[in-house]
Design a protein around this motif. Structure first.
Motif, mmCIF file in Angstrom:
data_model
loop_
_atom_site.group_PDB
_atom_site.id
_atom_site.type_symbol
_atom_site.label_atom_id
_atom_site.label_comp_id
_atom_site.label_asym_id
_atom_site.label_seq_id
_atom_site.Cartn_x
_atom_site.Cartn_y
_atom_site.Cartn_z
ATOM 1 N N PRO A 27 -40.512 -5.600 4.025
ATOM 2 C CA PRO A 27 -39.249 -6.345 4.089
ATOM 3 C C PRO A 27 -38.742 -6.465 5.526
ATOM 4 O O PRO A 27 -38.715 -5.495 6.268
ATOM 5 C CB PRO A 27 -38.298 -5.505 3.233
ATOM 6 C CG PRO A 27 -38.865 -4.118 3.278
ATOM 7 C CD PRO A 27 -40.346 -4.278 3.378
ATOM 8 N N ALA A 30 -32.722 -7.881 4.027
ATOM 9 C CA ALA A 30 -32.263 -7.392 2.723
ATOM 10 C C ALA A 30 -32.446 -8.467 1.657
ATOM 11 O O ALA A 30 -32.495 -9.664 1.961
ATOM 12 C CB ALA A 30 -30.795 -6.993 2.820
ATOM 13 N N PRO A 31 -32.520 -8.080 0.390
ATOM 14 C CA PRO A 31 -32.622 -9.077 -0.682
ATOM 15 C C PRO A 31 -31.434 -10.041 -0.648
ATOM 16 O O PRO A 31 -30.277 -9.599 -0.615
ATOM 17 C CB PRO A 31 -32.618 -8.225 -1.953
ATOM 18 C CG PRO A 31 -33.163 -6.895 -1.520
ATOM 19 C CD PRO A 31 -32.638 -6.699 -0.126
ATOM 20 N N PRO A 44 -32.830 -5.185 6.736
ATOM 21 C CA PRO A 44 -33.354 -4.434 5.585
ATOM 22 C C PRO A 44 -32.882 -2.985 5.629
ATOM 23 O O PRO A 44 -32.594 -2.440 6.700
ATOM 24 C CB PRO A 44 -34.871 -4.521 5.778
ATOM 25 C CG PRO A 44 -35.046 -4.643 7.256
ATOM 26 C CD PRO A 44 -33.877 -5.444 7.745
ATOM 27 N N GLU A 45 -32.791 -2.374 4.456
ATOM 28 C CA GLU A 45 -32.430 -0.966 4.385
ATOM 29 C C GLU A 45 -33.624 -0.107 4.811
ATOM 30 O O GLU A 45 -34.762 -0.386 4.422
ATOM 31 C CB GLU A 45 -32.023 -0.592 2.962
ATOM 32 C CG GLU A 45 -30.689 -1.186 2.520
ATOM 33 C CD GLU A 45 -29.518 -0.570 3.263
ATOM 34 O OE1 GLU A 45 -29.611 0.622 3.650
ATOM 35 O OE2 GLU A 45 -28.527 -1.289 3.470
ATOM 36 N N TRP A 47 -36.103 3.248 4.801
ATOM 37 C CA TRP A 47 -36.610 4.075 3.714
ATOM 38 C C TRP A 47 -37.160 5.374 4.276
ATOM 39 O O TRP A 47 -37.440 5.494 5.477
ATOM 40 C CB TRP A 47 -37.695 3.329 2.926
ATOM 41 C CG TRP A 47 -38.862 2.888 3.761
ATOM 42 C CD1 TRP A 47 -39.964 3.612 4.109
ATOM 43 C CD2 TRP A 47 -39.020 1.595 4.373
ATOM 44 N NE1 TRP A 47 -40.816 2.874 4.888
ATOM 45 C CE2 TRP A 47 -40.263 1.623 5.066
ATOM 46 C CE3 TRP A 47 -38.263 0.426 4.397
ATOM 47 C CZ2 TRP A 47 -40.741 0.518 5.779
ATOM 48 C CZ3 TRP A 47 -38.737 -0.664 5.100
ATOM 49 C CH2 TRP A 47 -39.964 -0.603 5.777
ATOM 50 N N GLY A 57 -45.574 -8.727 -1.695
ATOM 51 C CA GLY A 57 -44.275 -8.554 -2.312
ATOM 52 C C GLY A 57 -43.854 -9.793 -3.083
ATOM 53 O O GLY A 57 -44.601 -10.770 -3.196
ATOM 54 N N GLU A 81 -36.453 -9.207 -6.213
ATOM 55 C CA GLU A 81 -35.371 -9.498 -5.278
ATOM 56 C C GLU A 81 -35.748 -9.251 -3.824
ATOM 57 O O GLU A 81 -35.206 -9.888 -2.926
ATOM 58 C CB GLU A 81 -34.129 -8.669 -5.639
ATOM 59 C CG GLU A 81 -33.480 -9.093 -6.942
ATOM 60 C CD GLU A 81 -32.033 -8.658 -7.040
ATOM 61 O OE1 GLU A 81 -31.612 -7.801 -6.231
ATOM 62 O OE2 GLU A 81 -31.322 -9.183 -7.917
ATOM 63 N N GLU A 82 -36.698 -8.372 -3.560
ATOM 64 C CA GLU A 82 -37.055 -8.037 -2.171
ATOM 65 C C GLU A 82 -38.057 -9.077 -1.646
ATOM 66 O O GLU A 82 -39.190 -8.764 -1.292
ATOM 67 C CB GLU A 82 -37.640 -6.623 -2.103
ATOM 68 C CG GLU A 82 -37.437 -5.974 -0.750
ATOM 69 C CD GLU A 82 -37.797 -4.493 -0.790
ATOM 70 O OE1 GLU A 82 -38.905 -4.168 -1.226
ATOM 71 O OE2 GLU A 82 -36.950 -3.671 -0.392
ATOM 72 N N CYS A 83 -37.605 -10.331 -1.627
ATOM 73 C CA CYS A 83 -38.518 -11.453 -1.381
ATOM 74 C C CYS A 83 -38.608 -11.862 0.078
ATOM 75 O O CYS A 83 -39.504 -12.632 0.442
ATOM 76 C CB CYS A 83 -38.112 -12.653 -2.236
ATOM 77 S SG CYS A 83 -36.431 -13.244 -1.923
ATOM 78 N N ASN A 85 -39.972 -10.888 2.878
ATOM 79 C CA ASN A 85 -40.950 -9.923 3.366
ATOM 80 C C ASN A 85 -42.033 -10.642 4.161
ATOM 81 O O ASN A 85 -42.139 -11.870 4.141
ATOM 82 C CB ASN A 85 -41.556 -9.134 2.200
ATOM 83 C CG ASN A 85 -42.205 -10.036 1.163
ATOM 84 O OD1 ASN A 85 -43.220 -10.678 1.415
ATOM 85 N ND2 ASN A 85 -41.619 -10.102 -0.042
#
Length: 484
Positions: A27, A30-31, A44-45, A47, A57, A81-83, A85
């Motif tokens: 990603p 963000a979504p 993006p968040e 991780w 993805g 939703e995490e599109c 990418n």
């Protein structure tokens, strides 16, 4: 070792043949849903731990191509939703450093396409010493519908966000952020045409390759607002972001496809504005044509295919159905005098039908002349034409739109391309075209003379082999002076 660390966290890729490693579905934003729907992309968040990056993805929501194009043009639809990418192919990241980077922006008329299509696998570029990146960006209404109180061109903002992510992270994959080349086809190339003059994209890439698209495809705000009003009326809602966000995607996506069908069936400028000629309801919104100046600082490689418009005429059966009156009307709509222009086109094509002449005129208006105008605007640019003809549809498909893609990616054996290519496409041509793209990314020189007003040199990619040509079809080019 297949684990690399980005600013958001670590990712694990997969080792492939030829010393290539891929990292898929990372990603970069963000979504774009919920509170972020129809807004500029957000970071993006991060991780913790190691994120698996061995599978593609999700893709931004879009409907499949309508027949017959669903069987001809590669596409991919994957929910999630995490599109936003991207995907990376790199030579051994442990040993590689400072490598050139090529970033692919896919086509699809701003309503279709994905960076995860197998046809865009970047392994051949990595095999040849280039870090290749493909990405998704928002499409259709989510990416390009003009909405009050929301930023225009959200799909382009996604592309810029991805390029910023690459600037910040690509060194972890062996790439040099100072040696980025963006390349794209059709809507991807048209996107680059806008990015060339967008201050927000300045410094994010050094070179650009524009295939079958340049700076002339956009909608002025008034035309974009007509499109918004038509889609809202079709859905029975107010033309507001809140109302569009409330429409379930299973209703919105078919409505977008129906909107394009209505545009094609009834291209009335009173209803659609400039989209009536472009035939695309979703395009970048801009106040007018913006060409980069000679000091833009970007190396450019620009071109088109010899018979682009046959993709839209031959598989649909329209090529043999175009009456002379329609040819005259469309030629006039493109800005030419049919009585003056059509004899010039016909002289170079003895016995051509009205449909075949329409292909020549429309190809020039949509694709060739925008490429020429961009090359004229930036001295030292390189121009090409792809003229190898597909044997499909009994040879009538010709050197159509998108036909160069399997040669650029050196993927002639990918089944996704078979409906366009037919049997036994020439590997030597893929070696030449793919090799020129790699050379340009590495050095800024694809291997032929640059385009200058005195010679107008272009490279013709065909068989038995590519050849430099001077001012191809000059009589036809001159028809468009002060017109396109």
């Amino acid at each position: 070792m297949t684990v690399r660390t980005t600013r958001q966290g670590a990712v694990r890729g997969r080792a492939l043949p030829d010393g290539v490693t891929s990292f898929l579905g990372i990603p970069y934003a963000a979504p774009p849903f919920g509170d972020l729907r129809f807004r500029a992309p957000a970071p993006p968040e991060p991780w913790t731990g190691v994120r698996d990056a061995t599978a593609y993805g999700p893709t931004p929501p879009h409907a499949p191509y309508a027949p017959p194009f669903d069987a001809l043009i590669p596409d991919d639809v994957a929910e999630g939703e995490e599109c936003l990418n991207l995907n990376i192919w790199t030579p051994d990241p442990e040993r590689g450093a400072g490598l050139p980077v090529m970033v692919w922006l896919h086509g699809g008329a701003f309503t279709n396409g994905a960076g995860s299509v197998s046809a865009y696998d970047g392994g051949a570029f990595a095999r040849d010493g280039v870090v290749c990146v493909t990405l998704n960006y928002r499409l259709g209404a989510d990416g390009f519908l003009r909405l009050p109180g929301r930023p225009d061109n959200r799909g382009l903002l996604d592309q810029i966000a991805a390029l910023r992510w690459i600037q910040e992270n690509i060194d972890a994959f062996g790439g040099d952020p100072e040696r980025v080349t963006v390349f794209g086809e059709s809507a991807g190339a048209m996107s680059i045409g806008v990015l060339l003059t967008d201050p927000a994209a300045r410094g994010l890439f050094r070179r650009a390759i524009l295939q079958s698209g340049a700076c002339h495809h956009f909608l002025r705000p008034a035309s974009a607002e007509l499109v918004t009003a038509r889609l809202a009326a079709q859905l029975g809602i107010d033309p507001t972001p809140e109302a569009f966000a409330a429409v379930p995607l299973p209703e919105l996506l078919p409505a977008q496809a129906e909107l394009r069908g209505e545009l094609n069936a009834r291209p009335d400028p009173a209803l659609w504005g400039e989209a009536a000629l472009n035939m695309m309801p979703f395009e970048p919104v801009a106040p007018g044509l913006a060409l980069p100046g000679p000091d833009c600082g970007i190396d450019l490689l620009i071109g088109s295919n010899r018979e682009e418009y046959r993709l839209f005429l031959v598989p649909t059966g329209r090529l043999d159905l175009v009456p002379a009156a329609t040819l005259d009307a469309l030629t006039a709509a493109y800005g030419l005098d049919p009585a003056e222009a059509l004899p010039v086109y016909a002289a170079a094509r003895p016995g051509a039908t009205p449909g075949e002449l329409l292909d020549a005129v429309a190809t020039d208006w949509f694709y060739r002349m925008p490429a020429v105008r961009l090359a004229e605007a930036v001295p030292g640019s390189y121009l090409y034409e792809f003229s190898w003809r597909s044997p499909r549809f009994d040879g009538a498909l010709g050197a159509c739109h998108a036909l160069e893609l399997p040669f650029v990616f050196d993927r002639l054996q990918d089944p996704a391309y078979a409906p366009l290519l037919g049997a036994d496409p020439p590997q030597a041509l893929a070696d030449a075209l793919h090799g020129a793209w790699v050379s340009f990314a590495k050095t800024g020189d694809p291997g032929w003379q640059s385009y200058e007003p005195a010679t107008r040199t272009a490279m013709d990619f065909t068989m038995p082999g590519p050849a430099q040509v001077s001012d191809p079809r000059a009589h036809e080019r001159r028809l468009w002076d002060d017109m396109r």
